[in-house]
Design a protein around this motif. Structure first.
Motif, mmCIF file in Angstrom:
data_model
loop_
_atom_site.group_PDB
_atom_site.id
_atom_site.type_symbol
_atom_site.label_atom_id
_atom_site.label_comp_id
_atom_site.label_asym_id
_atom_site.label_seq_id
_atom_site.Cartn_x
_atom_site.Cartn_y
_atom_site.Cartn_z
ATOM 1 N N ASN A 132 0.828 -1.207 0.000
ATOM 2 C CA ASN A 132 0.000 0.000 0.000
ATOM 3 C C ASN A 132 0.859 1.253 0.000
ATOM 4 O O ASN A 132 0.514 2.258 -0.625
ATOM 5 N N ILE A 133 2.001 1.201 0.711
ATOM 6 C CA ILE A 133 2.898 2.359 0.776
ATOM 7 C C ILE A 133 3.565 2.609 -0.570
ATOM 8 O O ILE A 133 3.682 3.753 -1.019
ATOM 9 N N LYS A 134 4.008 1.534 -1.233
ATOM 10 C CA LYS A 134 4.849 1.682 -2.418
ATOM 11 C C LYS A 134 4.162 1.313 -3.725
ATOM 12 O O LYS A 134 4.533 1.844 -4.779
ATOM 13 N N GLY A 135 3.203 0.391 -3.697
ATOM 14 C CA GLY A 135 2.676 -0.146 -4.929
ATOM 15 C C GLY A 135 3.785 -0.883 -5.670
ATOM 16 O O GLY A 135 4.834 -1.204 -5.113
ATOM 17 N N LEU A 136 3.568 -1.137 -6.957
ATOM 18 C CA LEU A 136 4.629 -1.728 -7.775
ATOM 19 C C LEU A 136 5.762 -0.743 -7.980
ATOM 20 O O LEU A 136 6.926 -1.110 -8.115
ATOM 21 N N SER A 137 5.406 0.558 -8.000
ATOM 22 C CA SER A 137 6.388 1.635 -8.076
ATOM 23 C C SER A 137 5.728 2.878 -7.500
ATOM 24 O O SER A 137 4.508 2.946 -7.348
ATOM 25 N N SER A 138 6.541 3.873 -7.159
ATOM 26 C CA SER A 138 5.982 5.121 -6.638
ATOM 27 C C SER A 138 6.911 6.284 -6.961
ATOM 28 O O SER A 138 8.125 6.113 -7.102
ATOM 29 N N VAL A 139 6.307 7.458 -7.077
ATOM 30 C CA VAL A 139 7.046 8.724 -7.170
ATOM 31 C C VAL A 139 6.386 9.664 -6.175
ATOM 32 O O VAL A 139 5.175 9.913 -6.258
ATOM 33 N N THR A 140 7.147 10.156 -5.214
ATOM 34 C CA THR A 140 6.587 10.993 -4.155
ATOM 35 C C THR A 140 7.403 12.266 -3.977
ATOM 36 O O THR A 140 8.602 12.301 -4.268
ATOM 37 N N GLU A 141 6.727 13.305 -3.511
ATOM 38 C CA GLU A 141 7.392 14.536 -3.102
ATOM 39 C C GLU A 141 7.019 14.807 -1.650
ATOM 40 O O GLU A 141 5.838 14.716 -1.283
ATOM 41 N N MET A 142 8.011 15.114 -0.839
ATOM 42 C CA MET A 142 7.826 15.226 0.596
ATOM 43 C C MET A 142 8.514 16.461 1.164
ATOM 44 O O MET A 142 9.491 16.960 0.598
ATOM 45 N N THR A 143 7.997 16.913 2.298
ATOM 46 C CA THR A 143 8.650 17.947 3.105
ATOM 47 C C THR A 143 9.012 17.327 4.441
ATOM 48 O O THR A 143 8.210 16.597 5.033
ATOM 49 N N ILE A 144 10.210 17.596 4.910
ATOM 50 C CA ILE A 144 10.647 17.100 6.216
ATOM 51 C C ILE A 144 10.908 18.298 7.125
ATOM 52 O O ILE A 144 11.668 19.208 6.766
ATOM 53 N N LEU A 145 10.282 18.296 8.297
ATOM 54 C CA LEU A 145 10.479 19.347 9.295
ATOM 55 C C LEU A 145 11.203 18.741 10.486
ATOM 56 O O LEU A 145 10.709 17.790 11.106
ATOM 57 N N ILE A 146 12.372 19.271 10.784
ATOM 58 C CA ILE A 146 13.167 18.808 11.922
ATOM 59 C C ILE A 146 12.928 19.772 13.078
ATOM 60 O O ILE A 146 13.215 20.971 12.966
ATOM 61 N N LYS A 147 12.390 19.259 14.176
ATOM 62 C CA LYS A 147 12.067 20.104 15.336
ATOM 63 C C LYS A 147 13.011 19.799 16.491
ATOM 64 O O LYS A 147 13.232 18.638 16.836
ATOM 65 N N ARG A 148 13.557 20.865 17.072
ATOM 66 C CA ARG A 148 14.397 20.771 18.248
ATOM 67 C C ARG A 148 13.900 21.783 19.281
ATOM 68 O O ARG A 148 13.165 22.702 18.931
ATOM 69 N N PRO A 149 14.281 21.642 20.552
ATOM 70 C CA PRO A 149 13.749 22.549 21.574
ATOM 71 C C PRO A 149 13.979 24.029 21.285
ATOM 72 O O PRO A 149 13.153 24.873 21.658
ATOM 73 N N THR A 150 15.077 24.375 20.614
ATOM 74 C CA THR A 150 15.391 25.793 20.401
ATOM 75 C C THR A 150 15.430 26.213 18.933
ATOM 76 O O THR A 150 15.671 27.383 18.640
ATOM 77 N N TRP A 151 15.189 25.281 18.008
ATOM 78 C CA TRP A 151 15.226 25.649 16.594
ATOM 79 C C TRP A 151 14.483 24.601 15.765
ATOM 80 O O TRP A 151 14.143 23.526 16.257
ATOM 81 N N SER A 152 14.244 24.929 14.516
ATOM 82 C CA SER A 152 13.672 23.971 13.567
ATOM 83 C C SER A 152 14.162 24.317 12.169
ATOM 84 O O SER A 152 14.539 25.463 11.904
ATOM 85 N N ARG A 153 14.160 23.343 11.281
ATOM 86 C CA ARG A 153 14.500 23.586 9.879
ATOM 87 C C ARG A 153 13.760 22.587 9.014
ATOM 88 O O ARG A 153 13.339 21.521 9.479
ATOM 89 N N SER A 154 13.589 22.930 7.737
ATOM 90 C CA SER A 154 12.844 22.057 6.836
ATOM 91 C C SER A 154 13.670 21.699 5.613
ATOM 92 O O SER A 154 14.597 22.419 5.237
#
Length: 251
Positions: free
Chosen positions: A36-58
């Protein structure tokens, strides 16, 4: 008239058969969830947000997969990381570093290390180990997550498997086979990370959680959030796409 010994033997056989079928069902459930996650093949676009106690970045990424054996991920933003590529080709993992114009093969010892400062390991990113082939599977309970009844499946590494975790617990939705929670344990059987799936939508014809949160349980105020922005499945992708030569021009 059946003897007590005969009854006991018959009962033992039924327990063995029942346990075997139960284990087989657990593996089938995990297989369906992975499909279900991948199928036979997949193309995905994602955003990653890194959260820390005093800062964050994407960061932004684009990924391609073909079955369990092939995947490629390219970082598209921010500019200082753009063009960095990770490739999985069967059991080999490669990294293209555009700043030094070099392709590096990652050894198995690096699979447990953090991926680009996130709470994901290199193995989490490229899934170098197989949740289907490298683990035994057992249904150990059920519960409700995101309003959906889920199987709880315990996965233990097979003796010869080169994997990061000593145990993984996975909660899979009983209707659409969605992976809604995973727990990752270290070699001392201590819980290290929890991944939670939420914001369930239909994307690319697949029902899926489009938000994934990886939370290290011992690090307060710290997490990594993956959000799927787009996804397409089951489009033709040649195996020849997943080569070290193509890493240098992936975008």
């Amino acid at each position: 008239m059946k003897t007590i010994q005969h009854i006991l033997l018959t009962g033992s056989a039924l327990v063995i058969i029942s346990s075997f079928a139960f284990a087989q069902n657990a593996k089938e459930i995990v297989t369906k969830a992975e499909d279900n996650i991948k199928g036979l093949s997949s193309v995905t676009e994602m955003t990653i947000l890194i959260k820390r106690p005093t800062w964050s970045r994407s960061m932004s990424m684009k990924g391609w997969t073909k079955g369990e054996q092939y995947s490629m991920i390219v970082v598209t933003a921010p500019a200082k990381d753009a063009g960095t590529v990770f490739l999985k080709r069967v059991k080999e993992i490669w990294n293209w570093l555009p700043n030094i114009e070099r392709v590096v093969k990652l050894p198995p010892s690096m699979m447990s290390q953090s991926w680009m400062g996130t709470d994901l390991t290199n193995d989490d990113l490229v899934k170098a180990s197989s949740r289907i082939d490298d683990y035994s599977h057992k249904i150990v309970g059920d519960s409700v997550i995101e309003g959906r009844k889920c199987w709880k499946i315990e996965m233990i590494p097979l003796p010869a498997a080169a994997v990061v975790w000593s145990k993984v617990n996975m909660w899979i939705d009983q209707k659409d086979y969605l992976e809604l929670r995973l727990e990752f344990f270290d070699e001392d059987n201590k819980l290290v990370n929890v991944m939670q799936g939420s914001d369930i939508r239909t994307m690319g014809g697949h029902v899926m959680p489009v938000k994934l949160e990886m939370i290290p349980v011992q690090k307060k105020g710290q997490e990594t959030v993956i959000t799927y922005n787009s996804a397409t499945f089951n489009q033709p992708i040649s195996v020849d796409f997943f080569t070290t030569q193509n890493m240098k021009k992936a975008k």
